[in-house]
Enzyme design. Structure first.
Site, mmCIF file in Angstrom:
data_model
loop_
_atom_site.group_PDB
_atom_site.id
_atom_site.type_symbol
_atom_site.label_atom_id
_atom_site.label_comp_id
_atom_site.label_asym_id
_atom_site.label_seq_id
_atom_site.Cartn_x
_atom_site.Cartn_y
_atom_site.Cartn_z
ATOM 1 N N HIS A 79 -2.093 -7.346 2.638
ATOM 2 C CA HIS A 79 -2.038 -7.913 3.995
ATOM 3 C C HIS A 79 -3.139 -7.410 4.917
ATOM 4 O O HIS A 79 -3.269 -7.886 6.042
ATOM 5 C CB HIS A 79 -0.645 -7.732 4.613
ATOM 6 C CG HIS A 79 -0.289 -6.360 5.079
ATOM 7 N ND1 HIS A 79 -0.219 -6.046 6.410
ATOM 8 C CD2 HIS A 79 0.034 -5.240 4.412
ATOM 9 C CE1 HIS A 79 0.156 -4.777 6.533
ATOM 10 N NE2 HIS A 79 0.318 -4.263 5.338
ATOM 11 N N CYS A 113 4.966 7.132 23.850
ATOM 12 C CA CYS A 113 5.753 7.935 24.774
ATOM 13 C C CYS A 113 7.208 7.885 24.319
ATOM 14 O O CYS A 113 7.811 6.821 24.306
ATOM 15 C CB CYS A 113 5.601 7.358 26.178
ATOM 16 S SG CYS A 113 6.278 8.427 27.423
ATOM 17 N N ASN A 169 -7.192 4.654 8.926
ATOM 18 C CA ASN A 169 -6.647 3.436 9.519
ATOM 19 C C ASN A 169 -6.737 3.424 11.045
ATOM 20 O O ASN A 169 -6.765 2.369 11.656
ATOM 21 C CB ASN A 169 -5.194 3.212 9.081
ATOM 22 C CG ASN A 169 -4.376 4.467 9.052
ATOM 23 O OD1 ASN A 169 -4.675 5.386 8.287
ATOM 24 N ND2 ASN A 169 -3.370 4.548 9.900
ATOM 25 N N SER A 203 -3.860 -2.860 -0.481
ATOM 26 C CA SER A 203 -2.749 -3.649 0.058
ATOM 27 C C SER A 203 -3.242 -5.034 0.441
ATOM 28 O O SER A 203 -4.316 -5.176 1.040
ATOM 29 C CB SER A 203 -2.196 -2.927 1.288
ATOM 30 O OG SER A 203 -1.245 -3.745 1.935
ATOM 31 N N GLN A 238 -7.572 0.382 3.996
ATOM 32 C CA GLN A 238 -8.347 -0.094 5.151
ATOM 33 C C GLN A 238 -9.774 -0.460 4.756
ATOM 34 O O GLN A 238 -10.380 -1.347 5.346
ATOM 35 C CB GLN A 238 -8.403 0.983 6.246
ATOM 36 C CG GLN A 238 -7.084 1.209 6.949
ATOM 37 C CD GLN A 238 -6.686 0.082 7.887
ATOM 38 O OE1 GLN A 238 -7.525 -0.590 8.478
ATOM 39 N NE2 GLN A 238 -5.397 -0.148 8.019
ATOM 40 N N THR A 272 11.775 -7.143 -10.635
ATOM 41 C CA THR A 272 11.248 -8.484 -10.863
ATOM 42 C C THR A 272 10.014 -8.702 -9.997
ATOM 43 O O THR A 272 10.012 -8.371 -8.818
ATOM 44 C CB THR A 272 12.327 -9.541 -10.522
ATOM 45 O OG1 THR A 272 13.453 -9.297 -11.361
ATOM 46 C CG2 THR A 272 11.818 -10.954 -10.732
ATOM 47 N N GLY A 310 0.815 -1.217 0.000
ATOM 48 C CA GLY A 310 0.000 0.000 0.000
ATOM 49 C C GLY A 310 0.847 1.266 0.000
ATOM 50 O O GLY A 310 0.515 2.245 -0.683
ATOM 51 N N THR A 311 1.938 1.240 0.719
ATOM 52 C CA THR A 311 2.807 2.420 0.787
ATOM 53 C C THR A 311 3.314 2.783 -0.602
ATOM 54 O O THR A 311 3.279 3.949 -1.016
ATOM 55 C CB THR A 311 4.001 2.136 1.734
ATOM 56 O OG1 THR A 311 3.473 1.843 3.033
ATOM 57 C CG2 THR A 311 4.948 3.305 1.803
HETATM 58 N N1 PLP Z 1 -2.645 3.234 3.768
HETATM 59 C C1 PLP Z 1 -3.354 2.890 4.846
HETATM 60 C C2 PLP Z 1 -4.660 3.575 5.103
HETATM 61 C C3 PLP Z 1 -2.886 1.912 5.717
HETATM 62 O O1 PLP Z 1 -3.596 1.579 6.800
HETATM 63 C C4 PLP Z 1 -1.651 1.285 5.430
HETATM 64 C C5 PLP Z 1 -1.082 0.264 6.339
HETATM 65 O O2 PLP Z 1 -1.162 0.393 7.544
HETATM 66 C C6 PLP Z 1 -0.950 1.680 4.283
HETATM 67 C C7 PLP Z 1 -1.480 2.641 3.478
HETATM 68 C C8 PLP Z 1 0.353 1.056 3.921
HETATM 69 O O3 PLP Z 1 0.173 -0.212 3.382
HETATM 70 P P1 PLP Z 1 1.378 -1.275 3.429
HETATM 71 O O4 PLP Z 1 1.497 -1.725 4.851
HETATM 72 O O5 PLP Z 1 0.940 -2.364 2.501
HETATM 73 O O6 PLP Z 1 2.606 -0.591 2.926
#
Ligand code: PLP
Length: 375
Positions: free
Chosen positions: A199, A322, A147, A197, A177, A235, A70-71
């Site tokens: 996972h 913290c 999230n 994403s 999410q 790849t 997702g990132t």
């Molecule tokens: N965007 C949202 C809203 C997420 O909750 C997350 C993961 O926590 C991500 C992006 C990032 O996805 P990934 O963990 O697959 O890089």
């Protein structure tokens, strides 16, 4: 063990694991080759692409770009959309760091970045977004659901508002999410770019996709051998992509049942907790994902509670940490106007596909017991 941290990651679905298995083993070919072993891998990737495109109603499989999660999908959407024209980026203060940091990076390279404030439950209005858009805006990025809190943004109305102001501006939504419980579909006038994403939906970590509406030119953020039609070199992770395809299909097939069961788990959890201890819902009355429960436990330090919950077999997550004696709230809670002291008493519980009303009842009894022990 009560795993209530599905917003962080979900267990791999057995059918996903089974689909991936041959590609972790004997079907190891690099899909870029010409021989039979390579073609076997290529065919698996293209089957996953077709499977995903059909599941979200994309016009063509070529609109699906596989990414390393997702990132990376968010980076490609935001940065990749802004770079060709060096146009502006409009986003919100509650986006995931993958979007916010991509936007900030673009800002450091001279592009104009507007990070819009949100209301007390973390929502932005379509009018506010539209007011910050003009023909110089390359991309607007607003997540479907947050999230931390699960709160939904009015993405369809935002897209409509953006189109009314500028036909040149692309609309991106992070559906990472939301995908588990809400329909994520391509439609005319809807988002041009959608991040997902694996996972978070019972697939493997480190793989995802970006839906890219036909005809949109993105500047790649990863350069190399030109895989994914030059949009994402490297790849392919064949096993992970096969797993992503299987996870998307299973998620969509089970979504309705998931929604009912998970809502029952979450609602029973909150109901039972409320009847025993003092809690406040961070999301208030806002529309939110059925999976998320972000709660404040007044007078109880979240860090202590998390440790005690872990000892009691409950996995959850905190919205503030913290660091060297100072409380650092998450940017989401800060943007919602929540004071650091209140954020430091807040915890996110997130339910998943194996949960139902009985999980909610057991979780509430356990959490209430731990909280009563701390009070
Ligand atoms: N965007 C949202 C809203 C997420 O909750 C997350 C993961 O926590 C991500 C992006 C990032 O996805 P990934 O963990 O697959 O890089």
């Amino acid at each position: 063990m009560l795993y209530l941290d599905h917003a962080a990651s979900t267990p791999l679905r057995p059918e996903v694991r089974a689909a991936m298995d041959p590609f972790v083993g004997e079907r190891f070919g690099n899909p870029s080759g010409v021989h039979a072993t390579a073609q076997q891998a290529k065919n698996a990737i293209e089957a996953a692409r077709e499977q995903i495109a059909a599941s979200i109603g994309a016009a063509s499989p070529l609109e699906i770009v596989f990414t390393g999660g997702g990132t990376e999908a968010d980076n490609l959407a935001v940065f990749g959309a802004a770079l060709p024209t060096r146009g502006g980026i409009v986003t919100t203060a509650v986006e995931h760091a993958a979007v916010l940091e991509s936007a900030r990076f673009a800002g450091r390279l001279g592009m104009t970045v507007s990070i819009l404030p949100v209301d007390h439950v973390g929502r932005v209005t379509p009018a506010e977004v539209a007011a910050h858009v003009d023909d110089g805006t390359a991309v607007v990025s607003v997540m479907m659901a947050n999230n931390e809190t699960g709160v939904l943004q009015p993405v369809a109305e935002i897209a409509q508002g953006v189109r009314a102001v500028s036909s040149r501006t692309l609309v991106h939504t992070d559906a990472v999410q939301a995908f588990a419980s809400l329909p994520v579909e391509v439609y005319d006038g809807g988002p041009d770019l959608i991040s997902v994403s694996a996972h978070k939906i019972g697939g493997p970590q480190g793989v995802g996709f970006l839906y890219v509406r036909d005809g949109i030119e993105l500047e790649p953020v990863i350069h190399g051998g030109g895989q994914e039609l030059g949009r994402r070199s490297g790849t392919h992770n064949v096993a992970a992509i096969v797993g992503l395809g299987a996870a998307v299909e299973a998620t969509i097939a089970e979504r309705e049942g998931y929604r009912t069961r998970v809502a029952a788990a979450r609602d029973r959890f909150e109901h039972d907790l409320r009847s025993r201890i003092n809690i406040e819902s961070t999301a208030g009355e806002a529309d939110r994902l059925v999976s998320h429960s972000h709660l404040r436990f007044p007078g109880i330090a979240a860090e202590t509670l998390l440790v005690r919950l872990d000892l009691a077999g409950v996995a959850a997550a905190a919205g503030a940490a913290c660091h060297s004696g100072a409380i650092e709230s998450s940017h989401v809670l800060t943007a919602m106007g929540i004071e650091p002291a209140a954020a430091a008493e807040s915890i996110r519980f997130s339910f998943g596909r194996d949960d139902d009303e009985s999980t909610g009842a057991i979780a509430a009894a356990t959490v209430a017991g731990v909280v009563e022990g701390l009070a």
